[in-house]
Every structure is written in C-alpha cells, then in structure tokens.
Scaffold this motif. Structure first.
Motif, PDB file in Angstrom:
ATOM      1  N   ALA A  27      25.485   3.927 109.264  1.00  0.00           N
ATOM      2  CA  ALA A  27      24.457   2.759 109.937  1.00  0.00           C
ATOM      3  C   ALA A  27      24.477   1.782 109.314  1.00  0.00           C
ATOM      4  CB  ALA A  27      23.294   3.260 110.185  1.00  0.00           C
ATOM      5  N   PHE A  28      24.276   1.937 107.748  1.00  0.00           N
ATOM      6  CA  PHE A  28      24.191   0.740 106.960  1.00  0.00           C
ATOM      7  C   PHE A  28      25.553   0.184 106.896  1.00  0.00           C
ATOM      8  CE2 PHE A  28      25.173  -0.503 102.283  1.00  0.00           C
ATOM      9  CZ  PHE A  28      24.209  -1.469 102.452  1.00  0.00           C
ATOM     10  N   ALA A  29      26.699   0.940 106.904  1.00  0.00           N
ATOM     11  CA  ALA A  29      28.106   0.253 106.746  1.00  0.00           C
ATOM     12  C   ALA A  29      28.192  -0.521 108.303  1.00  0.00           C
ATOM     13  CB  ALA A  29      29.053   1.396 106.678  1.00  0.00           C
ATOM     14  N   CYS A  30      28.057   0.165 109.397  1.00  0.00           N
ATOM     15  CA  CYS A  30      27.988  -0.724 110.633  1.00  0.00           C
ATOM     16  C   CYS A  30      27.357  -2.044 110.837  1.00  0.00           C
ATOM     17  CB  CYS A  30      27.727   0.213 111.829  1.00  0.00           C
ATOM     18  SG  CYS A  30      28.881   1.702 111.879  1.00  0.00           S
ATOM     19  N   SER A  31      26.108  -2.116 110.263  1.00  0.00           N
ATOM     20  CA  SER A  31      25.460  -3.133 110.126  1.00  0.00           C
ATOM     21  C   SER A  31      26.162  -4.341 109.485  1.00  0.00           C
ATOM     22  CB  SER A  31      23.952  -2.905 109.658  1.00  0.00           C
ATOM     23  OG  SER A  31      23.315  -2.035 110.620  1.00  0.00           O
ATOM     24  N   ARG A  32      26.519  -4.039 108.019  1.00  0.00           N
ATOM     25  CA  ARG A  32      27.408  -4.879 107.313  1.00  0.00           C
ATOM     26  C   ARG A  32      28.512  -5.388 108.005  1.00  0.00           C
ATOM     27  NH1 ARG A  32      24.672  -7.830 103.803  1.00  0.00           N
ATOM     28  NH2 ARG A  32      23.438  -6.703 102.088  1.00  0.00           N
ATOM     29  N   LEU A  90      32.762  11.661 103.879  1.00  0.00           N
ATOM     30  CA  LEU A  90      33.191  10.364 104.213  1.00  0.00           C
ATOM     31  C   LEU A  90      32.161   9.306 104.906  1.00  0.00           C
ATOM     32  CD1 LEU A  90      36.492  11.809 106.373  1.00  0.00           C
ATOM     33  CD2 LEU A  90      36.358  10.819 103.874  1.00  0.00           C
ATOM     34  N   PHE A  91      31.245   9.961 105.572  1.00  0.00           N
ATOM     35  CA  PHE A  91      30.122   8.953 106.059  1.00  0.00           C
ATOM     36  C   PHE A  91      29.438   8.422 104.680  1.00  0.00           C
ATOM     37  CE2 PHE A  91      31.149  12.174 109.380  1.00  0.00           C
ATOM     38  CZ  PHE A  91      31.626  11.225 110.337  1.00  0.00           C
ATOM     39  N   LEU A  92      29.159   9.155 103.497  1.00  0.00           N
ATOM     40  CA  LEU A  92      28.511   8.485 102.532  1.00  0.00           C
ATOM     41  C   LEU A  92      29.444   7.630 101.847  1.00  0.00           C
ATOM     42  CD1 LEU A  92      26.801  11.428 102.931  1.00  0.00           C
ATOM     43  CD2 LEU A  92      26.552  11.159 100.368  1.00  0.00           C
ATOM     44  N   LEU A  93      30.849   7.868 102.072  1.00  0.00           N
ATOM     45  CA  LEU A  93      31.716   6.959 101.335  1.00  0.00           C
ATOM     46  C   LEU A  93      31.798   5.717 102.049  1.00  0.00           C
ATOM     47  CD1 LEU A  93      34.322   6.300  99.630  1.00  0.00           C
ATOM     48  CD2 LEU A  93      35.753   7.146 101.389  1.00  0.00           C
ATOM     49  N   SER A  94      31.467   5.508 103.429  1.00  0.00           N
ATOM     50  CA  SER A  94      31.297   4.152 103.990  1.00  0.00           C
ATOM     51  C   SER A  94      30.149   3.463 103.563  1.00  0.00           C
ATOM     52  CB  SER A  94      31.058   4.402 105.511  1.00  0.00           C
ATOM     53  OG  SER A  94      29.914   5.103 106.083  1.00  0.00           O
ATOM     54  N   GLY A  95      29.128   4.095 103.229  1.00  0.00           N
ATOM     55  CA  GLY A  95      27.932   3.453 102.608  1.00  0.00           C
ATOM     56  C   GLY A  95      28.052   2.917 101.447  1.00  0.00           C
ATOM     57  N   LEU A  96      28.826   3.954 100.403  1.00  0.00           N
ATOM     58  CA  LEU A  96      29.116   3.507  98.970  1.00  0.00           C
ATOM     59  C   LEU A  96      29.843   2.260  98.990  1.00  0.00           C
ATOM     60  CD1 LEU A  96      29.553   7.075  97.460  1.00  0.00           C
ATOM     61  CD2 LEU A  96      27.645   5.503  97.197  1.00  0.00           C
ATOM     62  N   LEU A  97      30.905   2.398  99.887  1.00  0.00           N
ATOM     63  CA  LEU A  97      31.927   1.048  99.996  1.00  0.00           C
ATOM     64  C   LEU A  97      31.155  -0.241 100.101  1.00  0.00           C
ATOM     65  CD1 LEU A  97      35.014   2.656 101.537  1.00  0.00           C
ATOM     66  CD2 LEU A  97      34.886   2.312  99.211  1.00  0.00           C
ATOM     67  N   LEU A  99      28.164  -0.952  99.742  1.00  0.00           N
ATOM     68  CA  LEU A  99      27.311  -1.137  98.578  1.00  0.00           C
ATOM     69  C   LEU A  99      28.173  -1.903  97.577  1.00  0.00           C
ATOM     70  CD1 LEU A  99      24.842   1.750  97.634  1.00  0.00           C
ATOM     71  CD2 LEU A  99      24.297  -0.494  98.460  1.00  0.00           C
ATOM     72  N   LEU A 100      29.250  -1.408  97.341  1.00  0.00           N
ATOM     73  CA  LEU A 100      30.314  -2.042  96.327  1.00  0.00           C
ATOM     74  C   LEU A 100      30.761  -3.485  96.765  1.00  0.00           C
ATOM     75  CD1 LEU A 100      32.683   1.020  95.380  1.00  0.00           C
ATOM     76  CD2 LEU A 100      31.040  -0.101  94.062  1.00  0.00           C
ATOM     77  N   VAL A 101      30.950  -3.750  98.082  1.00  0.00           N
ATOM     78  CA  VAL A 101      31.088  -5.185  98.591  1.00  0.00           C
ATOM     79  C   VAL A 101      30.122  -5.844  98.191  1.00  0.00           C
ATOM     80  CG1 VAL A 101      31.792  -6.275 100.674  1.00  0.00           C
ATOM     81  CG2 VAL A 101      33.084  -4.247 100.101  1.00  0.00           C
ATOM     82  N   GLY A 102      28.887  -5.267  98.561  1.00  0.00           N
ATOM     83  CA  GLY A 102      27.631  -6.368  98.403  1.00  0.00           C
ATOM     84  C   GLY A 102      27.611  -6.632  96.990  1.00  0.00           C
TER      85      GLY A 102
END
Length: 574
Positions: free
Chosen positions: A311-316, A560-567, A569-572
């Motif tokens: 959800a965090f990744a989709c928002s970004r 993989l879903f946690l990976l989406s959030g970590l990626l 965060l890294l971009v941020g």
C-alpha cells in the motif's frame, strides 16, 4: 540441512488417473462407489477414500449395485466379467501402461505362446496379468525360478511395470544367450525406469535418503532397496511422523524420493518436517530466525505487513504522500481476510500444511477474535479516509463474510449456491481485494476521483497478488483436489497455470515500466519491476525443480511485498 527432492517423486500418470477417477466417481456414477481391492498402495489415500464413502470390495458377490472401479494394477478379465454380471457399473481405472502389457499377453496367448512374467508372484498387477496368460503363464521372481522353467517352443517375456530394471536386464540377457527365439518386451514403465535411475544419482550426492510411500507398494520398496545398495543410510517412511526416529541430526544433505503411489501432499509434509527439524533443535541464529518467522507466517502477520508495504509503494507510485490510515487499513483488512480463509480452510490445510491446520485448531477462538477485531479496525481506518473508502471496504467485508454462505435456496437446481462454489473464485477475489485496499482506496481517498494512474496501479498490484495466490494454489494442487476444492490450477492444469502466471508477471513488469517511462506513474515504477521479476524467477525455478515447496519458499514469496516497501523507502531517502 540441505534437502533435495527427486523430480520423479510422487504420483505417476497411471496412479494420478486412477485417483482422479475415484474422486470424480461420486458425482458421475451411481452410488454406492467401490474399488475392487485397494485402488493404489498408499494407506493415506485409501483412508481419504474411506472418509468420502468409497469402500473397498474384496470379494465379488452374486448380486450387487452401484459402481466399482478397477484398481490401477488391473485385474484378471474373468473378474471384470463377474463384476458386470453381478450388476455393478464397472469403471476401469487400470493404468494404460498395464493395459499395454495385458494386450501383449492376450494377443500372444491366443497364438499359443507361453508367457514368462517377471515380477512379484502375489502382486495384484501380476495376478491380473496371469489372468490374461492363463495356464501358459509363468511367474519369475528370482534366478532360481528362471532356472526351474522348462524350454518352450515359443514364449514371450514381459515384466511387471514396476519391476527392478537391473533384474529384468539380467533376464533378457539370459534369454538372448540361452533361448534366442524368445520374444522379450520392454514393459517396465518409463516412470519406473526414471525413478530407479534418479534415486541412484540422488544417493551419490547426499548423506542419507528418505523414501516416502506405503510399505505395501512394490515400486516404493524397490526404490528403498536401490538407495540402500548405494551404501547411504536409507529410511523408508510412510509419513512425516516417522522422521523423528531416523537420526538425521548433523547430516549436511538429505535426499527425498517417493513411490508412484505417494501423493505430493505427503512428500510436501515430509519436506516441511525435515526443514523444521534442525531449526527446532538448534539454538543458533538460524534456529532463532526460524522461531521468529514461523509464527509470523502461521498467524498471517507477515502477509499483513507485506500488504502495508505494498500500500505504501502503491501510494508513492501514484504520486500520493503516504498516510497512516490507508496503510493500516490494508494491513488490518488483509490480516482479517487471510485469518478467516485459514479458519474456514482447515480441511485442505490438513494435507497442504498440517502444522498450520493444528495451529488454527488449537487457537481457533483467539484467531477468530483477532480476525473480527482486525476487520472492524480496518473499516474504522477506512472511515478516517472518507465516506467512499468506508463504504467500499464495508461492502467488501460483507461480501467476504458471505463467501461460505448458501445464497441460493436448496430447492433450486443451481450448481453454484455459494460464491465459494464458483471454480477459481477464491484466487480472483483475494487478488481483487488486495488491489482495492492497497491501490484503489488510497488513490480515491487522496484524489477524490478515479484516474488512469489509479487504475493502472490497481491492475499492477492485483496481477502481482494474483500470481502469488495462484502460485500457492499450484503448490497445493493435490491436497486441494483431495478435498474437492476447485482452484485455477485444478481447472487449467499445472502447465497452463504456469504459462498464465508467466504471462501475468511479464505483463506486470512491462506495465509499470512503460507507465513510468511515459510519466503516468512515478519513476519508482522502474525499480518496482523487481517484484514481479523476482516472482517470475521463483515460478520458473519451481517449474524446473530448483525451488522446493516449504516454509523457505513461502517466506521468499511473501517477502516480495515487503521488498516493494523497502524499495520505496530507498527511493525516498536518495
């Protein structure tokens, strides 16, 4: 401990066909349903048949009714005639490879040939073959039996389809030397040949071999004999419950093979137990990690955390500043949904993941309370996002609660009385529900309208979750089949399901990359192609036998879903 599973382990074609015929029989043929003798040599499958009301008929009565399935090993032709004469509807579940041997014997017996059958005298397949050979049939189980035979003017040599390949080659060499006019046929099933060759190779590279299967199964016993001949410790077990006494502590690599009548769900349970044993007995970092990860997977806490990250990744990805309410709503709703799925799906879990089934039976009340509380809290979080989000999540929750309810009255002749009865519905609905809570709700709550980027991110997230859920269904296909569950892999078949998953994952990679390239979504989209990309690698690795079903694979997929959030965060940060 490293674990290797033989690619040929599990049901052969003939056994799979027989089992599926038996499972389909109650809905297709007249009751009561019987098998003439045990359908296959596996006590766990036979126990399941008994639970479903499929009984074993050991003697042919003068009069009978209902349906009788001929066992995979075949029977003498006279028995088929007697069953039909008694009034039974006869369904022939004989393995096609066995039928080929029967045909060879019948054709040559009519021409006056004697038949030498290389096999176990009391094995049901050999008994059936002797019925076709008649008085001109001779069973050979040892070299002594062979030496005792008279010379025949004309004879054929055939083998029980699960016979030891090396012994049969010895017989053929003897015939070529002493009776060159005898006709020898290669009737050992190619599945048997492959299993026996593979267990030799497997034993060379491991410290011990586990052979899984019924003790009455001739082909399973032969696999154990071949493995033992290698000099490696070999253990023949029927279920995972027997592993504790095998003394496997301290071994670096263990190989698993299984007989042709051993279902995949039994092999999977043995693998899971082997995977678990070293971790539960060690106090090192690996053991501690296992003890943390296991309850997170069992309670679906890890899945819920993954939903929050997605959800965090989709928002970004949609250019929205992430808020706590959408992330919390996604986590809580997904937690509630998956808890309820497992609470109502313990029947298939008994086969696919017995440890999970035991966990849910033991903690049913607490987990039920947690599911209800998480669902209610998720709806409250949606209310904080606005009226539209609240209404959507409330309607989704009500739809989820009606999944197992009978919506069509019993009097109406309609196959699909529940949403659950629609084949493949669970996989599709789970994926759509994830897509709504991780992409649609945050997008609508922030933008107040349905835009193209919201729909695109919704499609990407739904495709990713669909692939995850269908992949787990693929791993559990035999256990689901046993309880009558109609998942997509059961409907489509394994090969078509893998093709479908690869297509969806490839589309997900291209979709988010192209959308990022044209500026429809944030440049983060390029990095998020890693999620479907890694999933595609996992599906391909499993297809090729390099990724085995168990807690490690489950952990990797959910990560993989946690990976989406970590990626994200890294971009941020950068």
């Amino acid at each position: 401990m490293k674990i290797e599973i033989a690619k040929t382990a599990g049901f052969c074609m003939g056994v799979r066909r027989a089992v599926e015929l038996a499972l389909d029989a109650p809905g297709k043929h007249a009751a009561p349903i019987y098998t003439y003798g045990p359908l296959i040599h596996n006590p766990q499958v036979l126990a399941l048949f008994a639970e479903k009301g499929i009984r074993v008929l050991n003697e042919i009565p003068e009069r009978g009714c209902g349906t009788v399935l001929i066992r995979a090993h075949g029977v003498p032709p006279a028995d088929k005639k007697r069953l039909s004469a008694a009034g039974f509807n006869v369904v022939d579940a004989t393995c096609p490879r066995v039928i080929r041997v029967q045909t060879i014997i019948r054709v040559h017996a009519r021409k006056g040939f004697d038949t030498i059958i290389v096999g176990d005298r009391d094995h049901p397949e050999v008994v059936g073959l002797m019925g076709y050979a008649g008085v001109s049939g001779h069973v050979v189980s040892t070299q002594a039996d062979l030496d005792a035979l008279p010379a025949f003017d004309q004879a054929i040599i055939v083998a029980q389809t699960t016979q030891n390949m090396r012994f049969y080659e010895t017989i053929k060499a003897w015939a070529a030397e002493t009776h060159p006019h005898y006709k020898a046929f290669d009737t050992i099933c190619d599945s048997t040949e492959k299993r026996q060759a593979e267990v030799k190779r497997l034993a060379e590279g491991v410290d011990a071999v586990i052979v899984v299967g019924g003790r009455q199964s001739g082909n399973t016993r032969r696999l154990a004999e071949i493995a033992a001949d290698s000099g490696k410790p070999t253990f023949h077990v029927e279920t995972e419950a027997e592993l504790g006494g095998c003394g496997l502590d301290g071994l670096g690599t263990v190989g698993i093979t299984a007989g042709a009548s051993t279902p995949n769900w039994i092999i999977k349970r043995v693998y899971r137990e082997l995977e678990r044993l070293p971790a539960t007995r060690s106090s090192d970092a690996f053991g501690e990690c296992f003890r943390i990860v296991q309850p997170l997977l069992l309670t679906n806490g890890y899945v819920a955390l993954g939903a929050g990250c997605l959800a965090f990744a989709c928002s970004r990805l949609m250019g929205i500043t992430p808020a706590s309410a959408p992330v919390a709503a996604a986590m809580l709703y997904v937690l509630s949904m998956h808890l309820l799925n497992h609470l109502t799906g313990t029947a298939e879990d008994q086969y696919n993941d017995p440890e999970r089934a035991r966990f849910y039976e033991t903690h049913r009340l607490r987990l039920s309370a947690l599911a209800i509380a998480a669902g209610a809290a998720g709806i409250l979080c949606a209310a904080m996002m606005g009226t539209t989000a609240f209404v959507i999540l409330l309607l989704m929750s009500l739809l989820g609660l009606t999944y197992n309810l009978y919506l069509v009255p019993a009097g109406l002749d309609f196959r699909f009385r529940r949403i659950k009865d629609i084949p493949g519905s669970k996989t599709i609905l789970i994926a759509a529900a994830w897509g709504v809570v991780v992409a649609l709700l945050p997008g609508i709550a922030a933008k107040r309208y349905l835009s193209a980027d919201i729909l695109l991110v919704f499609a990407w997230a739904t495709g990713l979750v669909f692939s995850r859920t269908a992949f787990f269904d693929l791993l559990d296909v035999q256990g689901d089949r046993m309880v009558g569950k109609e998942t997509l892999p059961i409907l489509l078949g394994g090969v078509k399901t893998v093709v479908l998953l690869k297509g969806i994952l490839t589309a997900a990679i291209l979709l988010v990359a192209l959308a990022a390239a044209v500026g429809l979504v944030a440049p983060l989209g390029f990095l998020l192609t890693l999620c479907p990309g890694i999933m595609l690698v996992l599906v391909t690795a499993h297809e090729q036998g390099r990724m085995l079903p168990g807690m490690r694979l489950e952990f990797l997929v959910e990560s993989l879903f946690l990976l989406s959030g970590l990626l994200t965060l890294l971009v941020g940060w950068f």
